[in-house]
Design a protein around this motif. Structure first.
Motif, PDB file in Angstrom:
ATOM      1  N   GLN A 872       0.791  -1.288  -0.012  1.00 44.04           N
ATOM      2  CA  GLN A 872      -0.059   0.023  -0.120  1.00 44.04           C
ATOM      3  C   GLN A 872       0.846   1.225   0.020  1.00 44.04           C
ATOM      4  OE1 GLN A 872      -2.044  -0.735   3.803  1.00 44.04           O
ATOM      5  NE2 GLN A 872      -3.877  -1.638   2.707  1.00 44.04           N
ATOM      6  N   LEU A 873       0.581   2.268  -0.972  1.00 43.32           N
ATOM      7  CA  LEU A 873       1.235   3.482  -0.960  1.00 43.32           C
ATOM      8  C   LEU A 873       0.282   4.433  -0.886  1.00 43.32           C
ATOM      9  CD1 LEU A 873       4.260   4.531  -1.143  1.00 43.32           C
ATOM     10  CD2 LEU A 873       3.636   4.728  -3.686  1.00 43.32           C
ATOM     11  N   ALA A 874       0.313   5.559   0.109  1.00 49.41           N
ATOM     12  CA  ALA A 874      -0.561   6.627   0.216  1.00 49.41           C
ATOM     13  C   ALA A 874       0.151   7.923   0.256  1.00 49.41           C
ATOM     14  CB  ALA A 874      -1.453   6.689   1.578  1.00 49.41           C
ATOM     15  N   LEU A 875      -0.402   8.947  -0.486  1.00 50.80           N
ATOM     16  CA  LEU A 875       0.235  10.050  -0.725  1.00 50.80           C
ATOM     17  C   LEU A 875      -0.829  11.215  -0.477  1.00 50.80           C
ATOM     18  CD1 LEU A 875       2.445  12.116  -1.606  1.00 50.80           C
ATOM     19  CD2 LEU A 875       1.709  11.692  -3.862  1.00 50.80           C
ATOM     20  N   LYS A 876      -0.520  12.176   0.439  1.00 50.60           N
ATOM     21  CA  LYS A 876      -1.309  13.108   0.945  1.00 50.60           C
ATOM     22  C   LYS A 876      -0.981  14.375  -0.123  1.00 50.60           C
ATOM     23  CE  LYS A 876      -2.346  12.078   5.523  1.00 50.60           C
ATOM     24  NZ  LYS A 876      -1.955  12.387   7.174  1.00 50.60           N
ATOM     25  N   VAL A 877      -2.113  14.902  -0.937  1.00 52.60           N
ATOM     26  CA  VAL A 877      -1.774  15.981  -1.734  1.00 52.60           C
ATOM     27  C   VAL A 877      -2.804  17.200  -1.260  1.00 52.60           C
ATOM     28  CG1 VAL A 877      -1.018  14.550  -3.622  1.00 52.60           C
ATOM     29  CG2 VAL A 877      -3.473  14.809  -3.302  1.00 52.60           C
ATOM     30  N   LEU A 878      -2.533  18.319  -2.255  1.00 50.71           N
ATOM     31  CA  LEU A 878      -3.644  19.614  -2.156  1.00 50.71           C
ATOM     32  C   LEU A 878      -3.470  19.772  -0.676  1.00 50.71           C
ATOM     33  CD1 LEU A 878      -6.259  18.375  -4.371  1.00 50.71           C
ATOM     34  CD2 LEU A 878      -4.394  19.638  -5.211  1.00 50.71           C
ATOM     35  N   LYS A 879      -2.573  20.325  -0.010  1.00 53.16           N
ATOM     36  CA  LYS A 879      -2.334  20.707   1.300  1.00 53.16           C
ATOM     37  C   LYS A 879      -3.225  19.629   2.360  1.00 53.16           C
ATOM     38  CE  LYS A 879      -2.498  25.666   0.201  1.00 53.16           C
ATOM     39  NZ  LYS A 879      -3.335  27.110   0.215  1.00 53.16           N
ATOM     40  N   THR A 880      -2.944  18.316   2.110  1.00 53.02           N
ATOM     41  CA  THR A 880      -3.088  17.146   2.781  1.00 53.02           C
ATOM     42  C   THR A 880      -4.725  17.037   2.866  1.00 53.02           C
ATOM     43  OG1 THR A 880      -3.395  18.359   4.869  1.00 53.02           O
ATOM     44  CG2 THR A 880      -1.198  17.857   4.265  1.00 53.02           C
ATOM     45  N   LYS A 881      -5.530  17.739   2.060  1.00 48.29           N
ATOM     46  CA  LYS A 881      -6.748  17.326   1.934  1.00 48.29           C
ATOM     47  C   LYS A 881      -7.248  16.422   1.087  1.00 48.29           C
ATOM     48  CE  LYS A 881      -8.495  21.841   3.497  1.00 48.29           C
ATOM     49  NZ  LYS A 881      -9.482  23.011   2.965  1.00 48.29           N
ATOM     50  N   GLY A 882      -6.220  16.144   0.121  1.00 53.83           N
ATOM     51  CA  GLY A 882      -6.658  15.063  -0.680  1.00 53.83           C
ATOM     52  C   GLY A 882      -5.627  13.781  -0.570  1.00 53.83           C
ATOM     53  N   GLU A 883      -5.972  12.553  -0.770  1.00 45.50           N
ATOM     54  CA  GLU A 883      -5.051  11.415  -0.380  1.00 45.50           C
ATOM     55  C   GLU A 883      -5.031  10.450  -1.694  1.00 45.50           C
ATOM     56  OE1 GLU A 883      -3.525   8.821   3.086  1.00 45.50           O
ATOM     57  OE2 GLU A 883      -5.930   8.925   2.889  1.00 45.50           O
ATOM     58  N   LEU A 884      -4.198  10.077  -2.360  1.00 46.07           N
ATOM     59  CA  LEU A 884      -4.081   9.171  -3.505  1.00 46.07           C
ATOM     60  C   LEU A 884      -3.518   7.971  -3.035  1.00 46.07           C
ATOM     61  CD1 LEU A 884      -4.495   9.257  -6.590  1.00 46.07           C
ATOM     62  CD2 LEU A 884      -1.842   9.824  -7.018  1.00 46.07           C
ATOM     63  N   LYS A 885      -4.113   6.856  -3.192  1.00 43.52           N
ATOM     64  CA  LYS A 885      -3.719   5.427  -2.793  1.00 43.52           C
ATOM     65  C   LYS A 885      -3.405   4.612  -3.879  1.00 43.52           C
ATOM     66  CE  LYS A 885      -6.202   6.350   1.421  1.00 43.52           C
ATOM     67  NZ  LYS A 885      -7.297   5.603   2.345  1.00 43.52           N
ATOM     68  N   PHE A 886      -2.523   3.681  -3.702  1.00 41.51           N
ATOM     69  CA  PHE A 886      -2.245   2.441  -4.569  1.00 41.51           C
ATOM     70  C   PHE A 886      -2.048   1.475  -3.735  1.00 41.51           C
ATOM     71  CE2 PHE A 886       0.925  -0.431  -6.384  1.00 41.51           C
ATOM     72  CZ  PHE A 886      -0.004  -0.561  -7.552  1.00 41.51           C
ATOM     73  N   ASN A 887      -2.787   0.424  -4.017  1.00 41.41           N
ATOM     74  CA  ASN A 887      -2.930  -0.735  -3.313  1.00 41.41           C
ATOM     75  C   ASN A 887      -2.669  -1.964  -4.436  1.00 41.41           C
ATOM     76  OD1 ASN A 887      -3.574   0.321  -0.785  1.00 41.41           O
ATOM     77  ND2 ASN A 887      -5.855   0.246  -1.374  1.00 41.41           N
ATOM     78  N   ALA A 888      -1.825  -3.069  -3.868  1.00 37.92           N
ATOM     79  CA  ALA A 888      -1.510  -4.086  -4.621  1.00 37.92           C
ATOM     80  C   ALA A 888      -1.824  -5.295  -3.651  1.00 37.92           C
ATOM     81  CB  ALA A 888      -0.081  -4.017  -5.094  1.00 37.92           C
TER      82      ALA A 888
END
Length: 934
Positions: A872-888
């Motif tokens: 699992q890889l999670a990245l907080k974006v847009l001043k931490t209000k957004g989160e992009l996640k990649f799951n394998a």
């Protein structure tokens, strides 16, 4: 495909409309938290919480919670005071705009009136560490848990993902939980204090993937019992508490797409599909017509030929097999939180959530090779899941009332295509088999709960709960063809449909299960002084009433073999086998297998009461002890009541428990416990009704004589907390089952029926090891400080002796059904870029375990071990209000295999004579999702 595009457009339109309608405030922040007693962990009511240097102050509510709204950005000093406790000042509490700072505080009892005037000063960071330590150490039982703060830092999207991180817990099929290697039947679950009903029609199991993780306040898995817990568990009691009043207003939107290596964009076969399937509902086309003739009219031949033909034509006759391309998995999450503060500190909060998931999966080339069959199956599953949560809470003074609701609906439409050899038919026959199988499941649960203070420190908690479970299986259609290999080279070497006789393996099944659950509970808690120490007395009463109705009809169209064209009709392809032309000319007769034993009504009543004391014995010892009494009555009657199909059982059980904790040092606990628990058969396991499972190639049948199981449990544990959030523990446990409930192959008539039995004595021994530690002990670097390794290992030995159950079996001495010999969970977590980027790697392996016990002719069915690795890889974006996640998920994609261990060598080996019940590769899963919180 057009309906799929229309649905996507509708969902996107809804998404943008809701986003456009959302308004959020800016400019201030909040401080909120909970105040607890350091020794007992109990929350404190009416604690004074002030902002130093100002007149602003609030009191903790009945849950020990407080909140300061509308604070300007900056740093504050918080002062906490309470009668009989030392005053605390917490410095460096930083508030940021549009965020809530969480500050949980631990209060220490004053040793004297003089000490009560002493002010303890700590920094925000120190107090955060202290509160986390207290949560870890102050549990009355051997337990593990996850808080909302920990969940926030993980990429987990639902409670089944969260449970993967709890010591000793394993998730199967991405939704069912296994604790300490014990199958789901020996675990229980509560949601917001009310027992969760089973979401499965034929087993005790709850699908934990239906609760979104962002609405979970905490999850605790208790591995030992206290009197205030439900008694029907031996592995663990999973307690899920969802949030009620949010800290601040929010609106979250999440969308995701998933790819399965075995399914996505592959050729997908199915029966008829309609647009409402994507919403989780059949449009009614598959339902049995309301005017359809009754069972008695059909079996007593009371229909005229015209009436029979009309009835057959009223059944759906679309037997076409449709092809499409399997779409990627689609996920949607909408969550809304609102809080309104009133004068005097009263407040109202609401949490709403909607989840949507659609997946299309394929299990290709499923091997089923045993005794006289050698089959290859292709299984196609179209699944839609929708879920909704609506929680409301009103806090006034020191009281709080909550109304929490959850709804989940699952639409699973399966199509199976089978080819292969069956050597039991004549001299051997080639087989083609088709099954169209739709299951619609729904769960609705509502809980009204109130908590109120009585006097200065005592409190009472009450709850009323209702739940409804629906399992609707409309028009399960099964058709088989065969051709005799003795006819090779002759004109008769063609496939003939098996429509001349009627059996449960070639009928149309219509079944409906409806269950209503009603429960009520009241608990009273009183802090008091005993042995010069603060102790807690707790007592309570509860009742749970369940009422189920289950109806099933096995209908079939039987070919008139005297017709001159009977053999030609039997050679027709599936899509014209039951064509309207042959229905109109009377080639088929409507028939039905009477299901008097298959349909049933059932109800049960569980009444419980308990007394419990939580005693501090000196500065280091704690004893939590008491007794729970449960009275249980169950009654079940088949459609036609007979002594062989009826159940009427009544039990009264006295269930003592003792949990002792000794704090060797501030960082080390020694624990020991004894407790008695139960396991009760489900209604389906008590029903004598019989159903053919075309995947297991066996009948499934209950046993009305099945009794409840009683379990004596003992545990010891060593816990070491080197730092906050880190743990090293070693546990040992022993369980003795009396009348354990197990499934086995009943095969006295040479055919296999999976049913249940009570085994008199089962002994289970186990040890557990848990480690959660940052890697900075290797070297003092920032990278290793932010890297956490965790593992939990369970090694279990179970032994069953079945000599005295009145059944002669191939394997009288064996492990317990469902008990894994070992469970391995391991993981690595790391955060980068000030916690904006997080990485998680998870590993799981469950040892070879018995799935179905052996009978007289068939050996036991075992599940082969497999290694599972998730990333699992999670990245907080847009001043931490957004989160992009990649799951394998399950990236190794090892085979899932169930087999008969014929040579008893504890290994799966076809070369050595083992039979394969089923073996397939489920495919690896890759998904990408994006969530934004306004």
């Amino acid at each position: 495909m057009k309906s799929q595009l229309t649905l996507k457009k509708a969902l996107l339109t809804l998404l943008f409309v809701v986003i456009g309608a959302t308004v959020f405030a800016q400019g201030t922040g909040k401080i909120s938290g909970t105040v607890s007693d350091k020794k007992t962990g109990e929350t404190l009511i009416g604690v004074s919480v002030k902002i130093a240097g100002t007149t602003r102050g609030v009191g903790t509510d009945v849950d020990g919670k407080y909140i300061f709204p509308s604070l300007a950005e900056g740093k504050y000093v918080i002062e906490i005071s309470y009668v009989g406790y030392s005053t605390k000042k917490i410095t460096d509490v930083e508030v940021k705009n549009n965020t809530t700072t969480s500050l949980n505080v631990i209060m220490e009892e004053a040793g004297s009136q003089t000490l009560n005037q002493v002010v303890i000063t700590a920094s925000f960071k120190q107090e955060s560490v202290n509160s986390l330590y207290a949560k870890q150490k102050n549990s009355a039982v051997i337990s593990d848990g996850v808080s909302s703060d920990q969940i926030k830092k993980s990429p987990d999207k639902n409670t089944s993902d969260v449970l993967k991180r709890i010591s000793g817990a394993t998730i199967q099929d991405n939704k069912f939980v296994v604790i300490r290697g014990l199958s789901d039947r020996y675990n229980t679950a509560t949601l917001d204090g009310a027992t969760l009903p089973s979401t499965e029609p034929n087993r005790k199991a709850f699908s934990f993937d239906i609760v979104p993780s962002n609405l979970v306040d905490n999850i605790i898995v208790s591995k030992t019992a206290t009197p205030d817990l439900p008694a029907d568990f031996a592995g663990g009691a999973i307690q899920i508490v969802t949030k009620d009043i949010p800290d601040q207003n929010f609106f979250s939107v999440g969308i995701g797409e998933g790819y399965n290596t075995a399914s996505t964009f592959k050729d997908f076969k199915s029966g008829a599909r309609n647009a409402t399937d994507y919403l989780g509902f059949d449009n009614g086309n598959k339902a049995l017509p309301a005017s359809f003739p009754s069972t008695s009219k059909i079996v007593n031949r009371a229909l005229t030929q015209t009436q029979g033909i009309a009835a057959m034509k009223s059944l759906p006759q679309d037997f076409n097999i449709y092809s499409s391309s399997a779409l990627p998995t689609q996920n949607l999450l909408l969550s809304l939180g609102r809080v309104k503060n009133f004068k005097g500190g009263n407040k109202f909060g609401a949490l709403l959530s909607l989840t949507y998931r659609n997946s299309q999966t394929i299990n290709n080339d499923v091997i089923r090779d045993y005794v006289d069959v050698d089959y290859r199956d292709n299984v196609y599953k179209f699944s839609t899941n929708i879920g909704a949560i609506a929680n409301f809470a009103y806090s006034y003074g020191k009281s709080k009332i909550t109304f929490k609701n959850i709804y989940n609906r699952t639409y699973d439409d399966n199509f199976l295509s089978r080819t292969g050899l069956n050597s039991s038919i004549g001299g051997g026959a080639d087989v083609k088999f088709f099954a169209f199988d739709l299951m619609q499941k729904a769960l609705l649960k509502s809980t009204l709960e109130g908590t109120h203070p009585l006097g200065e420190k005592a409190k009472i908690n009450w709850s009323l709960s209702y739940s409804n479970i629906l399992n609707d299986q409309p028009d399960q259609k099964k058709v088989s063809y065969y051709r005799n290999r003795s006819d090779i080279g002759s004109p008769d070497y063609v496939y003939f449909a098996n429509v001349t006789t009627l059996g449960k393996e070639n009928t149309r099944l219509y079944s409906t299960l409806n269950e209503d659950n009603y429960s009520a509970a009241a608990n009273y808690t009183l802090p008091l002084k005993m042995f010069g120490q603060t102790s807690i007395f707790k007592t309570g009463l509860s009742s749970l009433y369940r009422n189920r109705t289950f109806g099933a009809r096995f209908l079939g169209l039987q070919l008139n073999t005297a017709a001159s064209d009977a053999n030609l009709i039997r050679q027709r392809p599936l899509n014209t086998l039951f064509g309207r032309d042959v229905l109109s000319n009377g080639s088929y007769n409507l028939d039905e297998i009477p299901g008097d034993a298959d349909s049933y009504t059932a109800n049960s009543m569980t009444n419980a009461g308990y007394l419990m004391l939580d005693n501090k014995l000196g500065a280091k010892s704690r004893l939590v002890w008491g007794v729970r009494v449960e009275q249980f009555h169950v009654a079940l009657d088949a459609k036609v009541k007979t002594p062989q199909t009826s159940v009427d059982q009544n039990y009264v059980d006295i269930l003592p428990s003792v949990n002792y904790t000794y704090s060797l040092t501030p960082k080390i606990n020694l624990r020991a416990s004894y407790y008695r628990t139960l396991a009760r058969p489900e209604f389906r396991e008590l029903s004598s009704g019989s159903f053919y499972d075309y995947e297991l190639l066996a009948q499934q049948q209950g046993d009305p004589s099945l009794k409840e199981a009683k379990i004596d449990n003992a545990d010891v544990r060593f816990e070491f907390y080197p730092q906050a959030g880190q743990v090293i523990s070693v546990s040992a446990f022993y369980k003795k089952f009396h009348n354990a409930i197990e499934s086995f192959n009943s095969d006295v008539n040479s055919s296999r029926t999976i049913t249940y039995m009570n085994t008199d004595n089962v002994n289970v021994y186990g040890v557990e090891f848990e480690l959660r530690k940052t890697l900075d002990f290797i070297a003092e670097t920032d990278f290793l400080k932010k890297t956490t390794f965790y593992t939990n290992l369970s090694f279990i030995k179970s032994k069953v002796e079945t000599n005295n159950v009145g059944i002669t079996l191939l394997e009288p001495s064996r492990p317990m059904v469902g008990q894994a010999p070992y469970v391995i969970n391991a993981g690595l977590q790391h955060s980068f870029l000030n916690d904006k980027l997080s990485f998680n790697a998870l590993y799981n392996r469950v040892g070879r375990k018995l799935n179905i016990a052996g009978g007289r002719l068939f050996h036991g069915v075992w599940e082969n071990p497999r290694d599972a690795v998730d990333l699992q890889l999670a990245l907080k974006v847009l001043k931490t209000k957004g989160e992009l996640k990649f799951n394998a998920g399950d990236i190794l994609n090892q085979r899932t295999t169930f087999y008969f261990d014929n040579d008893q060598d504890k290994k799966y080996s076809v070369a050595n004579g083992d039979y394969t019940l089923s073996s397939y590769k489920p495919g690896a899963n890759y998904s990408l999702s994006f969530t934004y919180t306004f």
